[in-house]
Design an enzyme around this catalytic site. Sequence first.
Site, PDB file in Angstrom:
ATOM      1  N   HIS A  12      18.400 -45.817   0.510  1.00 41.16           N
ATOM      2  CA  HIS A  12      17.486 -45.154  -0.427  1.00 41.16           C
ATOM      3  C   HIS A  12      16.205 -44.715   0.280  1.00 41.16           C
ATOM      4  O   HIS A  12      15.734 -43.581   0.123  1.00 41.16           O
ATOM      5  CB  HIS A  12      17.114 -46.113  -1.561  1.00 41.16           C
ATOM      6  CG  HIS A  12      18.168 -46.320  -2.585  1.00 41.16           C
ATOM      7  ND1 HIS A  12      18.741 -45.291  -3.297  1.00 41.16           N
ATOM      8  CD2 HIS A  12      18.754 -47.457  -3.052  1.00 41.16           C
ATOM      9  CE1 HIS A  12      19.628 -45.778  -4.157  1.00 41.16           C
ATOM     10  NE2 HIS A  12      19.664 -47.093  -4.017  1.00 41.16           N
TER      11      HIS A  12
ATOM     12  N   GLU B 114      19.129 -50.757   0.455  1.00 41.77           N
ATOM     13  CA  GLU B 114      17.812 -50.216   0.113  1.00 41.77           C
ATOM     14  C   GLU B 114      17.274 -49.306   1.210  1.00 41.77           C
ATOM     15  O   GLU B 114      16.539 -48.354   0.933  1.00 41.77           O
ATOM     16  CB  GLU B 114      16.833 -51.356  -0.190  1.00 41.77           C
ATOM     17  CG  GLU B 114      17.220 -52.236  -1.368  1.00 41.77           C
ATOM     18  CD  GLU B 114      17.510 -51.465  -2.645  1.00 41.77           C
ATOM     19  OE1 GLU B 114      16.959 -50.354  -2.830  1.00 41.77           O
ATOM     20  OE2 GLU B 114      18.289 -51.980  -3.473  1.00 41.77           O
TER      21      GLU B 114
END
Length: 491
Positions: free
Chosen positions: A260, A257
Amino acid sequence: MTAYEDLTAHARETMALGQIAGRLGWDQETMMPRGAAAQRGEEMAAIESVLHARRTDPRIGDWLAAIKSEDLDDVGRAQVRHITRSFERANKVPADLAATLARVTSTAQGTWAEARSNDDVAAFLPTFEEVINLKRWEGQALAAGEDVYDAMLADYEPGTSGADLAEMFNEMRPELTALRAAIIAAEQPKRLEGRFDESKQMKLTRQLAKTFGYDMSHGRVDKAVHPFSSGSGLDVRITTRTSETDPFNCLYSTIHEVGHACYEQNIDRAYLLTPLGQGVSMGVHESQSRIYENQIGRSRAFTSWLYTQMVEAFGDIGLDDAEAFYAAVNRVNDGYIRTEADEVQYNLHVMLRFDLERALMSGDLAVGDLEAAWNDRFAADFGYEVDKPSNGVLQDVHWPVGLFGYFPTYSLGNVYAGCLNDAMTQAVPDLDDDLAKGDTTAATGWLRSNVQTYGGLYEPRDMIAKASGMEPGPKPLLAYLNRKFSDIYKL
């Protein structure tokens, strides 16, 4: 003001409202009380109605008609390209459908979470049937007589099609299944076992987020059932999850994550709250999360450093040295969950979902038959039976919230990451020396300079080609996987 200035001012306000809608979604998955689901559905429908009205505002068509491309620079032309695409798409979808979809998928998320916790597929099917019918309606409106699934893909990966992806998967599947079979037949490395305090996992995971360049002054780390990243620009949040018996789930979900989130945080600030101020596609987005997680985070060099951090945090972890830890991190395990899958098997999980969701959208697969179709395909691909729905058809949040066409971008991101990794390792010859010290700045800096800063300036495949110096394709990824796992498993 000129037409271009009017257009971009309107787009900026629309983007800001979209960020508010995203924050509502973040809250729903992290902090919202369970009893608020029905009201949140109405709130999401209301803001979607406002957004849809702004995206279909007739003035956008007038402004676009008045703008001359030759009067714009590359940035201006890219802004107009994105706004035109959004305007044309939004005008194909009726306003009442957009609002209904927002309300139903928001409610469906809560229904899915409850059904998942109880392993009760039947409880979710009526709601899911409604989601499918609405998504088919939307897809037909977007497709305008063309392929419905291709129209859905365009939301996540402009410039690709179901046929393109099927061809890519057909090239990848034989090599992946052959590698998997060879690994299963080989001697297996020792796995990480024991119990790992979850508060210590969260402390280490926040350290890892910073190690990979996540700016905590513009972000935060929380827990959710399904890890995700949310937001862009100055407010980019991530979530992770913990398991007392599997700290890798927490640590590598976080690194994923963070990939991202760093993409969004590192986009040129001049593009803030404009169409260029976010990742250009989910495939390119996934290339960042996967290269952070896998080629960097699961490398021999980086795991040698992470091993010392694990011992410092948890004491004796039952693995004798960094090499045993590297093998454990990359161990090819039987398992049901896509997000926990090793690099060899991950794309097989995606291919299963790709084929099933294409069949759902075409009408070749009925919603009532989905669980059986999933279980049959899983047994055929992996050689063992799904034990419960939460490990099968109910495991992912994507379909309940209407994200059809999203799943294949995960594998496309792996393919893009393979191309980028080849270029990065050539450009940074001392990379392993840095990673062995827990220093990711050369790797993440290369990705920031060559991919992340551009945001939506280039089309997805053009972005990867520009950064990697090659036309995107699966060969670099397949070569990397064969090389890495042949070494680990002494094939």
